[in-house]
Structures are given as structure tokens and as C-alpha cells.
Enzyme design. Sequence first.
Site, PDB file in Angstrom:
ATOM      1  N   CYS A  52    -129.437 -40.784 -46.507  1.00  0.00           N
ATOM      2  CA  CYS A  52    -129.155 -41.053 -45.093  1.00  0.00           C
ATOM      3  C   CYS A  52    -129.683 -39.848 -44.319  1.00  0.00           C
ATOM      4  CB  CYS A  52    -127.672 -41.243 -44.878  1.00  0.00           C
ATOM      5  SG  CYS A  52    -126.838 -39.687 -45.061  1.00  0.00           S
ATOM      6  N   ASP A 103    -124.100 -39.875 -58.308  1.00  0.00           N
ATOM      7  CA  ASP A 103    -124.006 -39.550 -59.738  1.00  0.00           C
ATOM      8  C   ASP A 103    -122.568 -39.283 -60.177  1.00  0.00           C
ATOM      9  OD1 ASP A 103    -124.365 -37.356 -57.994  1.00  0.00           O
ATOM     10  OD2 ASP A 103    -124.658 -36.027 -59.693  1.00  0.00           O
ATOM     11  N   ASP A 157    -118.182 -32.177 -40.864  1.00  0.00           N
ATOM     12  CA  ASP A 157    -118.325 -33.154 -39.767  1.00  0.00           C
ATOM     13  C   ASP A 157    -118.082 -32.519 -38.401  1.00  0.00           C
ATOM     14  OD1 ASP A 157    -116.884 -35.977 -41.591  1.00  0.00           O
ATOM     15  OD2 ASP A 157    -118.804 -34.934 -41.730  1.00  0.00           O
ATOM     16  N   ARG A 177    -127.522 -37.755 -50.713  1.00  0.00           N
ATOM     17  CA  ARG A 177    -126.203 -38.362 -50.930  1.00  0.00           C
ATOM     18  C   ARG A 177    -126.191 -39.266 -52.167  1.00  0.00           C
ATOM     19  NH1 ARG A 177    -123.760 -40.007 -45.293  1.00  0.00           N
ATOM     20  NH2 ARG A 177    -121.817 -39.671 -46.396  1.00  0.00           N
ATOM     21  N   PRO A 178    -126.478 -38.693 -53.348  1.00  0.00           N
ATOM     22  CA  PRO A 178    -126.458 -39.469 -54.584  1.00  0.00           C
ATOM     23  C   PRO A 178    -125.037 -39.923 -54.910  1.00  0.00           C
ATOM     24  CG  PRO A 178    -126.588 -37.154 -55.102  1.00  0.00           C
ATOM     25  CD  PRO A 178    -126.675 -37.260 -53.614  1.00  0.00           C
ATOM     26  N   LYS A 231    -112.083 -43.125 -38.831  1.00  0.00           N
ATOM     27  CA  LYS A 231    -113.158 -43.925 -39.452  1.00  0.00           C
ATOM     28  C   LYS A 231    -113.155 -43.721 -40.961  1.00  0.00           C
ATOM     29  CE  LYS A 231    -117.492 -42.247 -39.485  1.00  0.00           C
ATOM     30  NZ  LYS A 231    -118.115 -42.128 -40.822  1.00  0.00           N
ATOM     31  N   ASN A 232    -113.023 -42.460 -41.401  1.00  0.00           N
ATOM     32  CA  ASN A 232    -113.176 -42.165 -42.822  1.00  0.00           C
ATOM     33  C   ASN A 232    -111.928 -42.469 -43.640  1.00  0.00           C
ATOM     34  OD1 ASN A 232    -115.727 -41.510 -42.169  1.00  0.00           O
ATOM     35  ND2 ASN A 232    -115.448 -39.290 -42.273  1.00  0.00           N
ATOM     36  N   ARG A 256    -121.361 -45.264 -34.238  1.00  0.00           N
ATOM     37  CA  ARG A 256    -120.853 -45.489 -35.594  1.00  0.00           C
ATOM     38  C   ARG A 256    -119.485 -44.840 -35.760  1.00  0.00           C
ATOM     39  NH1 ARG A 256    -124.222 -43.219 -40.013  1.00  0.00           N
ATOM     40  NH2 ARG A 256    -122.366 -43.964 -41.058  1.00  0.00           N
TER      41      ARG A 256
HETATM   42  C1  EPZ Z   1    -117.414 -38.482 -46.747  1.00  0.00           C
HETATM   43  O1  EPZ Z   1    -118.741 -38.749 -47.184  1.00  0.00           O
HETATM   44  C2  EPZ Z   1    -117.392 -38.783 -45.254  1.00  0.00           C
HETATM   45  N1  EPZ Z   1    -117.741 -40.191 -45.041  1.00  0.00           N
HETATM   46  C3  EPZ Z   1    -118.411 -37.890 -44.535  1.00  0.00           C
HETATM   47  O2  EPZ Z   1    -118.282 -38.142 -43.139  1.00  0.00           O
HETATM   48  C4  EPZ Z   1    -118.034 -36.429 -44.799  1.00  0.00           C
HETATM   49  O3  EPZ Z   1    -119.006 -35.590 -44.205  1.00  0.00           O
HETATM   50  C5  EPZ Z   1    -117.996 -36.175 -46.312  1.00  0.00           C
HETATM   51  O4  EPZ Z   1    -117.072 -37.091 -46.935  1.00  0.00           O
HETATM   52  C6  EPZ Z   1    -117.539 -34.761 -46.635  1.00  0.00           C
HETATM   53  O5  EPZ Z   1    -116.291 -34.534 -46.052  1.00  0.00           O
HETATM   54  C7  EPZ Z   1    -116.780 -41.136 -45.261  1.00  0.00           C
HETATM   55  O6  EPZ Z   1    -115.662 -40.834 -45.655  1.00  0.00           O
HETATM   56  C8  EPZ Z   1    -117.177 -42.547 -44.977  1.00  0.00           C
HETATM   57  P1  EPZ Z   1    -119.026 -36.482 -50.465  1.00  0.00           P
HETATM   58  P2  EPZ Z   1    -119.091 -38.788 -48.784  1.00  0.00           P
HETATM   59  O7  EPZ Z   1    -119.132 -37.458 -51.564  1.00  0.00           O
HETATM   60  O8  EPZ Z   1    -117.967 -39.378 -49.522  1.00  0.00           O
HETATM   61  C9  EPZ Z   1    -122.704 -34.668 -52.841  1.00  0.00           C
HETATM   62  C10 EPZ Z   1    -119.048 -38.587 -40.957  1.00  0.00           C
HETATM   63  O9  EPZ Z   1    -119.750 -37.941 -40.156  1.00  0.00           O
HETATM   64  N2  EPZ Z   1    -122.444 -35.714 -53.824  1.00  0.00           N
HETATM   65  O10 EPZ Z   1    -117.809 -35.598 -50.368  1.00  0.00           O
HETATM   66  O11 EPZ Z   1    -120.436 -39.373 -48.922  1.00  0.00           O
HETATM   67  C11 EPZ Z   1    -123.260 -35.245 -51.548  1.00  0.00           C
HETATM   68  O12 EPZ Z   1    -124.660 -35.423 -51.671  1.00  0.00           O
HETATM   69  C12 EPZ Z   1    -119.421 -38.664 -42.428  1.00  0.00           C
HETATM   70  O13 EPZ Z   1    -117.989 -39.192 -40.640  1.00  0.00           O
HETATM   71  C13 EPZ Z   1    -123.174 -35.703 -55.015  1.00  0.00           C
HETATM   72  O14 EPZ Z   1    -124.007 -34.860 -55.227  1.00  0.00           O
HETATM   73  O15 EPZ Z   1    -119.156 -37.214 -49.058  1.00  0.00           O
HETATM   74  C14 EPZ Z   1    -122.876 -34.210 -50.528  1.00  0.00           C
HETATM   75  O16 EPZ Z   1    -123.855 -33.186 -50.542  1.00  0.00           O
HETATM   76  C15 EPZ Z   1    -120.718 -37.913 -42.724  1.00  0.00           C
HETATM   77  N3  EPZ Z   1    -122.942 -36.685 -55.922  1.00  0.00           N
HETATM   78  C16 EPZ Z   1    -121.544 -33.652 -51.064  1.00  0.00           C
HETATM   79  O17 EPZ Z   1    -121.470 -34.056 -52.434  1.00  0.00           O
HETATM   80  C17 EPZ Z   1    -122.019 -37.675 -55.712  1.00  0.00           C
HETATM   81  O18 EPZ Z   1    -121.840 -38.540 -56.603  1.00  0.00           O
HETATM   82  C18 EPZ Z   1    -120.331 -34.211 -50.335  1.00  0.00           C
HETATM   83  O19 EPZ Z   1    -120.365 -35.595 -50.454  1.00  0.00           O
HETATM   84  C19 EPZ Z   1    -121.295 -37.673 -54.509  1.00  0.00           C
HETATM   85  C20 EPZ Z   1    -121.524 -36.679 -53.581  1.00  0.00           C
END
Ligand code: EPZ
Length: 419
Positions: A119, A127, A308, A124-125, A25-26, A400
Site C-alpha cells: 500500500c 508473513d 499513525d 506490508r507483507p 476505524k482500527n 478512509r
Molecule cells: C494496523 O496495520 C493499522 N491498521 C495501521 O493503521 C497501523 O499503522 C498499524 O497497525 C500499526 O499500528 C488497521 O488496524 C486496519 P502491523 P497492520 O501488522 O496490522 C510489518 C491507519 O492509518 N509486518 O502492526 O497492517 C509491516 O510491514 C493504518 O489507520 C510484517 O513485516 O500493521 C509493518 O512494517 C495505517 N509482516 C509493521 O510490521 C507481517 O506479517 C507493522 O505492521 C505483518 C506486519
Amino acid sequence: MLDLEKYLIQGNNRLEGEVKITGAKNSVLPILAATVISGEKSIISNIPNLKDVKVMTEILKTIGSKVKVEEHRMIIDTNGVNSIDLPEELVREMRSSIILMGALLTRFGEVNVSFPGGCEIGPRPIDLHLKALKQMGAEIKESHGFIHCKTEKLKGADIQLDYPSVGATENIMLAAVKAKGVTVIRNAAREPEIMDLEDYLNKSGAKIKGAGTSIITIEGVERLNGTNHKIIPDRIVAGTIMAGAVMTKGKIIIKDIITEHLQSTIAKLKETGANVIINGNSMMVIGPKNINAIEILQTLPFPGFPTDMQAQFMAMLSIGNGTSIINETVFENRFKHAEELSRMGANIKTFGKVSVVKGVKKLTGAKVYAKDLRGGAALVLAGLVAEGDTEIENIYHINRGYENLDETLRRLGAKISCI
Ligand code: EPZ
């Protein structure tokens, strides 16, 4: 799929048999977004049949793509993409649609996207995404819950990510492929899905190096072309089935995987006493008589133990021998499944980003609620081993990210039905 459907599971199952893992999916979500850049036809195969993929397909159609959906395969022609607006209802429905920002900025130099709500697992900002796009020359204004990005021409930049965010790394790659000059992403996410995205983009004519490491270099090119691509297997679906084998003292052969992507999950499963026999792109997992506790289980960016897989391991350790400590370092609020597992008799105490799981002899069936995708999968695993019947509501969360999870488990001998 009606959103009111629920799973009914009779307890005391033992899983045995073979299962083939679907596409990730990812990986498919960012690659579908990336097809927007070329404006040509791409054929993507090994696509899982998931709700999130349907939402992304809807978004692609809404902005003007022609999408032919076949069994686990799609032909996407993005020549007709003519909109730079990502509608609020779709972005709210699936936060990861934010990945279209980089693609639309590259294609049109402009994009309006509704601010993605938080979510179930935290705020999940975005920034880090916005900070990087600004560095590449995008003007970004936020008003009325929308983000307006505009640029004459994106230019290459040397970007240091404060956190190895998967989504931010992907968005920057999509913004950089046709930017003027070279972009370097430092402290890039190293997930296998990033490597799959690099593979797809390079086949389309991009010049990217380093995906899978902390430094990714992207040299801007004039144009991308359509191409064919097969999505990598889903390491989290594989890990979930592996946890099921361990919990039910079962024996499962898992096929069509890339074991390199599962090393941290395999290592932690072995700590519980499981026997994992790897044979090329398949493996056999044999559950132990008793599940050892894991002293400390910490979730980390890849190649660390995946966040995950945290919920599924919490379900497994709730019937382990002894006390395990789980430290969720990636997301703010990813323990919602703990209270549901406790309703099934688990002994779990949560303190912020740390949960203490004291193994109990048996879980008991109960009516529980899936609160998010992986938490829901954890409740299914718990239901398989509980004494008595378990009813899981809100299984739309589970659909999902898992293709027909109940059918997959029934084929392995589980007594589970969807009502
Ligand atoms: C991806 O989410 C995956 N989703 C998530 O899988 C997975 O848990 C995550 O990566 C970590 O491996 C998809 O690929 C569609 P991140 P993503 O940006 O990209 C913080 C599942 O169950 N952050 O690595 O949203 C954020 O809040 C899903 O399949 C900021 O602060 O993850 C989080 O605490 C759930 N600012 C951490 O970083 C930003 O601009 C990791 O987020 C971006 C992220």
C-alpha cells in the site's frame, strides 16, 4: 463521494470549540471480521461512517452476510455466510481485509484470499500471519497471486511473534477462539484495538485473556454467539484534532475519548508546549504561543508513540521553534507527506526512516496531493495554518479514516470546503 473531490482551505485559521470523537476505524474493522465466526446476529454501535467501513461491509455482504446499516450502528447476521473466497478487487482496495482469513478459517476450515498488494506506506507483507496459521495446523499454498489456506481443525499453539504486528495478533486471535486447545501469543501487539477485539469476542463466548499486554492466551471453545458491542473511540482522530489545536494556537474540548489510549500523544504534545487538561473522558487542548521542537520523535508499537500520528506531528513540527528529528520505525515508506509539506515551505530532509524537520516561521498555501490517509490529514492541518489558500487533491485517502473531516473542522471555525 466522488474520488475527484478536493479540499480548499483558506489559511490563518484558529480552531476553537468542542468535538465528539467517533468510533475507532482500527477497532471496527477486525470486529466486523470477527462477526463471521458465530454465524449469528451481532449489533455493533459507535461505528464511524468511513470508506474503509463501507468496503468491509461490502465484503461481508459479498460472502453472504445480511447487514442492516443504521446511523453509526450495524446489525450483522452472518448465518448466511457461504463463501471462502475473498475477492481480489476488494482485498486490493483495503489491505486490512486480510483480517478475514482467521475468521473464515475458524468458520469453514478453508479460505482463499488474494495476496494483499502493498500500500502507500510500504510492502506490508503478511508473513507473520501465515507463519502463525501454519503453526496452528493450516496448510497454506500460494499460487497465481492467491493464498489458499485449509485445515481439518485449527489447533492451539505457542506462538512467538517476531514483531508485535497488530494484524497478525488479530488474525491469530480469530483463528484461535474455536481451535482445539490453548493458544498463547507472545510479543503480541498491545494496541487498544486489540483489547476491544478481546472484549467483543469474550462477550460472544470466547475465552481470551491478556489483550493489552504482550502475552495473550486464548482457550478454544465450541462455539461463539452473536452479541452487542460499542466500538471504542478513535485515538488517532482525537490525536489529529489535538495537533490542530496546537498548530492553530487554538482551544478545543475533545469529548468521548479514553485518555489511557492517548498517553504517548499527550506526552509529546506537552513537549511542544501545549496545555492539556484531562477531565474524565474528555480533555481540553490549548495551543502554545510558540511550538517547541521535539528533539527525537520515534514511532513505536503501542504504548510507544503511534506511527499513525507521525505525519500530523511532522506538519506541526514544520512550524516549530528549532529542529526536530522524526524516526519512523514501524513502516518502510511513511514520509510521502514530507515532499508535499515542502511544497508549502516546510524545511524537511529525509534519510530513509529518519526525517530532519527544521521549523520555519510560516507555511504558504499550495496545491498538494494526499498520498495516504494520515499524510492527507497532515496536509489539512498544514493548510489551516498556511499563509494563503491550499488545495488538497485525492482526499479519498482522507475519507478512509476521517468522518467528514471538513465539517468537523468548519464547526471549530476553519475555513475549509470540499469542492
Ligand atoms: C494496523 O496495520 C493499522 N491498521 C495501521 O493503521 C497501523 O499503522 C498499524 O497497525 C500499526 O499500528 C488497521 O488496524 C486496519 P502491523 P497492520 O501488522 O496490522 C510489518 C491507519 O492509518 N509486518 O502492526 O497492517 C509491516 O510491514 C493504518 O489507520 C510484517 O513485516 O500493521 C509493518 O512494517 C495505517 N509482516 C509493521 O510490521 C507481517 O506479517 C507493522 O505492521 C505483518 C506486519
